[in-house]
Design a protein around this motif. Structure first.
Motif, mmCIF file in Angstrom:
data_model
loop_
_atom_site.group_PDB
_atom_site.id
_atom_site.type_symbol
_atom_site.label_atom_id
_atom_site.label_comp_id
_atom_site.label_asym_id
_atom_site.label_seq_id
_atom_site.Cartn_x
_atom_site.Cartn_y
_atom_site.Cartn_z
ATOM 1 N N GLU A 1 8.319 -4.229 6.212
ATOM 2 C CA GLU A 1 6.854 -4.243 6.084
ATOM 3 C C GLU A 1 6.208 -3.333 7.120
ATOM 4 O OE1 GLU A 1 3.085 -7.389 6.234
ATOM 5 O OE2 GLU A 1 5.153 -8.148 6.166
ATOM 6 N N ALA A 2 6.733 -3.355 8.341
ATOM 7 C CA ALA A 2 6.188 -2.486 9.395
ATOM 8 C C ALA A 2 6.376 -1.014 9.010
ATOM 9 C CB ALA A 2 6.884 -2.779 10.721
ATOM 10 N N MET A 3 7.549 -0.691 8.440
ATOM 11 C CA MET A 3 7.801 0.688 8.011
ATOM 12 C C MET A 3 6.885 1.071 6.846
ATOM 13 S SD MET A 3 11.936 1.320 8.311
ATOM 14 C CE MET A 3 12.538 -0.262 7.741
ATOM 15 N N GLU A 4 6.667 0.143 5.937
ATOM 16 C CA GLU A 4 5.786 0.422 4.796
ATOM 17 C C GLU A 4 4.376 0.744 5.278
ATOM 18 O OE1 GLU A 4 4.476 -1.561 0.513
ATOM 19 O OE2 GLU A 4 5.205 -2.858 2.126
ATOM 20 N N ARG A 5 3.879 -0.027 6.231
ATOM 21 C CA ARG A 5 2.550 0.225 6.783
ATOM 22 C C ARG A 5 2.477 1.623 7.397
ATOM 23 N NH1 ARG A 5 0.958 -5.371 10.073
ATOM 24 N NH2 ARG A 5 0.899 -6.783 8.253
ATOM 25 N N TYR A 6 3.521 1.993 8.128
ATOM 26 C CA TYR A 6 3.542 3.318 8.756
ATOM 27 C C TYR A 6 3.564 4.415 7.695
ATOM 28 C CZ TYR A 6 4.972 7.188 11.780
ATOM 29 O OH TYR A 6 5.029 8.389 12.440
ATOM 30 N N LEU A 7 4.384 4.238 6.664
ATOM 31 C CA LEU A 7 4.475 5.230 5.586
ATOM 32 C C LEU A 7 3.125 5.427 4.906
ATOM 33 C CD1 LEU A 7 7.893 4.124 4.032
ATOM 34 C CD2 LEU A 7 7.422 6.375 5.023
ATOM 35 N N VAL A 8 2.448 4.333 4.610
ATOM 36 C CA VAL A 8 1.134 4.404 3.949
ATOM 37 C C VAL A 8 0.127 5.106 4.856
ATOM 38 C CG1 VAL A 8 -0.806 3.046 3.072
ATOM 39 C CG2 VAL A 8 1.540 2.379 2.498
ATOM 40 N N SER A 9 0.207 4.817 6.169
ATOM 41 C CA SER A 9 -0.722 5.458 7.116
ATOM 42 C C SER A 9 -0.517 6.967 7.191
ATOM 43 C CB SER A 9 -0.553 4.849 8.515
ATOM 44 O OG SER A 9 0.655 5.281 9.127
ATOM 45 N N LYS A 10 0.683 7.433 6.787
ATOM 46 C CA LYS A 10 0.997 8.862 6.793
ATOM 47 C C LYS A 10 0.751 9.509 5.428
ATOM 48 C CE LYS A 10 2.267 9.223 11.071
ATOM 49 N NZ LYS A 10 1.541 10.095 12.021
ATOM 50 N N GLY A 11 0.106 8.771 4.524
ATOM 51 C CA GLY A 11 -0.270 9.342 3.242
ATOM 52 C C GLY A 11 0.744 9.196 2.128
ATOM 53 N N ILE A 12 1.786 8.393 2.328
ATOM 54 C CA ILE A 12 2.771 8.180 1.271
ATOM 55 C C ILE A 12 2.201 7.178 0.250
ATOM 56 C CG2 ILE A 12 5.119 7.423 0.725
ATOM 57 C CD1 ILE A 12 4.974 9.971 2.410
ATOM 58 N N PRO A 13 2.205 7.497 -1.037
ATOM 59 C CA PRO A 13 1.681 6.574 -2.058
ATOM 60 C C PRO A 13 2.416 5.232 -2.022
ATOM 61 C CG PRO A 13 2.074 8.749 -2.990
ATOM 62 C CD PRO A 13 2.692 8.755 -1.626
ATOM 63 N N GLU A 14 1.661 4.153 -2.015
ATOM 64 C CA GLU A 14 2.252 2.828 -1.916
ATOM 65 C C GLU A 14 3.196 2.536 -3.079
ATOM 66 O OE1 GLU A 14 0.742 -1.726 -0.884
ATOM 67 O OE2 GLU A 14 -0.685 -0.052 -1.043
ATOM 68 N N GLU A 15 2.875 3.116 -4.260
ATOM 69 C CA GLU A 15 3.705 2.845 -5.437
ATOM 70 C C GLU A 15 5.073 3.521 -5.363
ATOM 71 O OE1 GLU A 15 0.818 6.230 -6.486
ATOM 72 O OE2 GLU A 15 0.757 4.301 -5.446
ATOM 73 N N LYS A 16 5.276 4.426 -4.397
ATOM 74 C CA LYS A 16 6.587 5.086 -4.231
ATOM 75 C C LYS A 16 7.452 4.374 -3.179
ATOM 76 C CE LYS A 16 7.778 8.110 -6.108
ATOM 77 N NZ LYS A 16 8.459 8.217 -7.410
ATOM 78 N N ILE A 17 6.950 3.249 -2.672
ATOM 79 C CA ILE A 17 7.667 2.511 -1.628
ATOM 80 C C ILE A 17 8.155 1.174 -2.188
ATOM 81 C CG2 ILE A 17 7.536 1.547 0.702
ATOM 82 C CD1 ILE A 17 5.093 3.388 1.169
ATOM 83 N N ILE A 18 9.455 0.907 -2.009
ATOM 84 C CA ILE A 18 10.032 -0.378 -2.446
ATOM 85 C C ILE A 18 10.695 -1.018 -1.225
ATOM 86 C CG2 ILE A 18 11.517 -1.535 -4.106
ATOM 87 C CD1 ILE A 18 11.554 1.010 -5.760
#
Length: 341
Positions: free
Chosen positions: A223-240
């Motif tokens: 979850e912490a990594m997902e938050r970081y990825l989203v903050s860097k502009g990665i589309p949430e739907e590309k994260i599992i």
């Protein structure tokens, strides 16, 4: 000159063959430990092969090469001790962070003891009359140093070997969080490397941040990594996110289950710290996962201690433990017995 040309015709193709064999093996099966010994053999053959090309000065060239190798071995404990002191100043005083210092002291004491006994008996009583203890100390230290050297060299070379640039799945191996919820610099480097791979894959890859919640963490590493990825502009739907795993092995098992559910190509990247790539690939091979290991950089002083921990972890595996023991008997105990008699 004719002798040099004759030697070159024989030696250079043999050296070229060793390098070619190493590259083929390393690219086809990067997780094979045998690759590290092939690399060391190719480097050694290259050095001594070049020395043979000096014609009348071959003996001098061989002496220089041997001297450089000895200086390299003497530098190992000094570098390990210096790195260990630096690590203790910057990190906590845990056993893991003490490994570099302790190993440096072990190798240094062994080299000094063997050097003293060696020269004392060579110039005093002759090489053949050196006590068995001297041979045992010297060969044991050399054997351990050679194993570590081959492992370290191969881990360095693995980072520069050509690899696939585009992937369908990018698995990010988690590690501890700061304050139980914030991404650490070590983990941030892994995520940033994964983002680079995602961009090279034209944004078509699935990102799988993998890591469960520790006892001292307020949320899962995934979850912490997902938050970081989203903050860097990665589309949430590309994260599992994969938030159940507690170990590296579980990272791979649970991430593979996610990959298997999604149809299409299965070009997989395992992203972790550079010192951890080799062991991840070993585990992936055990689990039947075809993938490419990609390492994120870490601080130099931390890398040395970490790679020693990886060395211990890899050589603690039953297969390598048996091979190491057999090698010790053949390359250390048998020669010691021979010289003692």
């Amino acid at each position: 000159m004719e002798d040099v040309a004759r030697i070159a015709v024989i030696v250079l193709p043999a050296i070229g063959f060793l390098w070619l064999l190493f590259l083929i093996s390393a690219l086809a099966r990067p997780q094979r430990l045998f690759n590290s010994f092939l690399l060391l053999l190719a480097i050694g053959a290259t050095l001594f092969g070049l020395a043979l090309l000096f014609g009348d000065y071959t003996s001098v060239a061989l002496l220089v090469v041997s001297g450089l190798i000895c200086l390299g071995l003497l530098a190992v404990p000094a570098l390990l001790i210096a790195n260990g002191v630096k690590t203790l100043k910057r990190e906590s005083r845990s056993l893991a962070n003490l490994l570099s210092l302790l190993l440096g002291i072990f190798v240094g004491v062994g080299e000094v003891a063997f050097g003293y006994i060696f020269f004392h008996y060579v110039y005093g009583k002759g090489l053949a009359r050196m006590p068995w203890l001297a041979w045992w100390i010297g060969l044991s230290v050399f054997y351990v140093s050679a194993l570590i050297l081959t492992f370290v060299l191969y881990n360095v070379v693995m980072q520069v070997l050509p690899r696939r640039r585009r992937f369908d799945f990018i698995i990010i191996h988690g590690c501890g969080l700061i304050g139980g919820e914030r991404v650490s610099p070590l983990l941030q480097a892994r995520i940033d490397k994964a983002i680079t791979l995602f961009q090279r894959s034209k944004g078509r890859a699935w990102l799988i941040p993998s890591g469960g919640q520790g006892d001292d963490e307020h949320l899962s590493e995934a979850e912490a990594m997902e938050r970081y990825l989203v903050s860097k502009g990665i589309p949430e739907e590309k994260i599992i996110p994969e938030a159940k795993s507690k170990t590296t092995r579980e990272n791979l098992i649970f991430s593979k289950a996610i990959v298997d559910k999604i149809p299409g190509k299965k070009r997989i990247a395992l992203v972790t710290s550079n010192y951890h790539v080799y062991r991840c690939l070993l585990l992936a091979k055990d689990l039947g996962i075809r993938c490419t290991g990609v390492g994120a950089r870490v601080a130099g002083y931390y890398w040395v201690s970490a790679i020693i921990r990886e060395f211990v972890a890899v050589f603690s595996r039953k297969k390598y433990l048996i091979l190491t023991a057999v090698g010790y008997v053949l390359l250390v105990l048998v020669p010691v017995w021979f010289f003692a008699h």
